[in-house]
Design a protein around this motif. Structure first.
Motif, short mmCIF file in Angstrom:
data_model
loop_
_atom_site.label_atom_id
_atom_site.label_comp_id
_atom_site.label_asym_id
_atom_site.label_seq_id
_atom_site.Cartn_x
_atom_site.Cartn_y
_atom_site.Cartn_z
N VAL A 55 -34.90 39.01 97.51
CA VAL A 55 -35.87 38.31 98.37
C VAL A 55 -35.34 36.93 98.75
N VAL A 56 -34.75 36.22 97.81
CA VAL A 56 -34.18 34.91 98.12
C VAL A 56 -33.11 35.04 99.19
N LEU A 57 -32.23 36.03 99.05
CA LEU A 57 -31.20 36.26 100.06
C LEU A 57 -31.80 36.62 101.41
N ALA A 58 -32.81 37.49 101.40
CA ALA A 58 -33.43 37.93 102.65
C ALA A 58 -34.11 36.77 103.36
N ALA A 81 -31.46 34.22 104.61
CA ALA A 81 -30.63 34.71 105.72
C ALA A 81 -31.44 35.04 106.97
N GLY A 82 -32.76 35.19 106.82
CA GLY A 82 -33.57 35.54 107.98
C GLY A 82 -33.14 36.87 108.56
N SER A 83 -33.06 36.95 109.82
CA SER A 83 -32.73 38.22 110.47
C SER A 83 -31.23 38.53 110.47
N THR A 114 -36.64 47.26 103.05
CA THR A 114 -37.56 46.18 102.67
C THR A 114 -36.87 44.82 102.67
N GLN A 115 -35.58 44.79 102.38
CA GLN A 115 -34.87 43.51 102.44
C GLN A 115 -34.75 43.06 103.89
N ILE A 116 -34.46 43.98 104.77
CA ILE A 116 -34.37 43.65 106.20
C ILE A 116 -35.75 43.26 106.73
N SER A 163 -44.31 31.67 101.43
CA SER A 163 -45.35 32.69 101.47
C SER A 163 -44.75 34.08 101.66
N VAL A 164 -43.76 34.21 102.54
CA VAL A 164 -43.10 35.50 102.75
C VAL A 164 -42.37 35.94 101.49
N GLY A 165 -41.65 35.02 100.88
CA GLY A 165 -40.92 35.34 99.65
C GLY A 165 -41.84 35.76 98.53
#
Length: 193
Positions: free
Chosen positions: A51-54, A57-59, A123-125, A139-141
């Protein structure tokens, strides 16, 4: 400030997307063989890192070469299936004793399995896309981590409950067949994609 609305929305989306995924199966398999709290610690740490990486890195994560990720995941699942199928029968009492497995070994196994198998996963994407869309990384994380942890917890607890009703050997054989199928499917996606 954390947005409860964004957190709840992300939790729901990620939970539903991950529920039928290989994570529940991996948690179930590990949960039948090892102490649940040790498994969850490793799985939870891997999901937190994802989740931290996602979010960071955003999109950009959508640009990763999916063929390589699918091929590596396929090989790992095939290896896991082979280990399960070739393993000699163990006494159920031995397997149930959490003292037979160290925290670091069990947590490390859960961590590495999820770290590799879930890298570049849907889910990571989705988490990366949600972070880019809402521009609210905390909030997203938080929503994504809680959704992933909930699915992993259900898989692990489900594995323990299932073991009380069904012989371990049958669970292991079914898990091996499912891992074999996931491995072949992931390799196919890596080759055909």
């Amino acid at each position: 400030m954390i947005s409860i609305t964004v957190t709840a929305l992300v939790f729901g989306v990620i939970f539903l997307a991950e529920l039928p995924d290989k994570t529940a199966l991996a948690g179930l398999v590990l949960g039948t063989r090892y102490r649940a709290s040790y498994v969850f610690a490793g799985v939870a740490a891997a999901f937190l890192l994802h989740v931290v990486l996602a979010v960071a890195a955003g999109s950009v994560l959508t640009l990763l070469p999916q063929q390589i990720v699918h091929a590596l995941t396929g090989v790992l699942f095939l290896g896991g299936a082979a280990v399960l199928l070739l393993k000699k029968g163990e006494e159920e009492e031995e397997i149930r004793k959490p003292a037979d497995q160290s925290f670091w070994k069990v947590a490390g196994t859960g961590f590495m399995l999820i770290l590799v198998a879930e890298f570049g996963d849907l889910t990571q994407i989705m988490t990366a896309n949600l972070a880019a869309r809402y521009d609210d990384p905390v909030s997203v994380g938080l929503g994504a981590v809680l959704g992933l942890w909930a699915v992993a917890g259900l898989g692990i607890v489900g594995g323990k409950a299932l073991m009380r009703k069904v012989p371990l050997r049958l669970i292991t054989q079914i898990a091996a067949v499912l891992m074999l199928a996931l491995g072949v499917w992931s390799l196919w996606e890596g080759i055909a994609g």
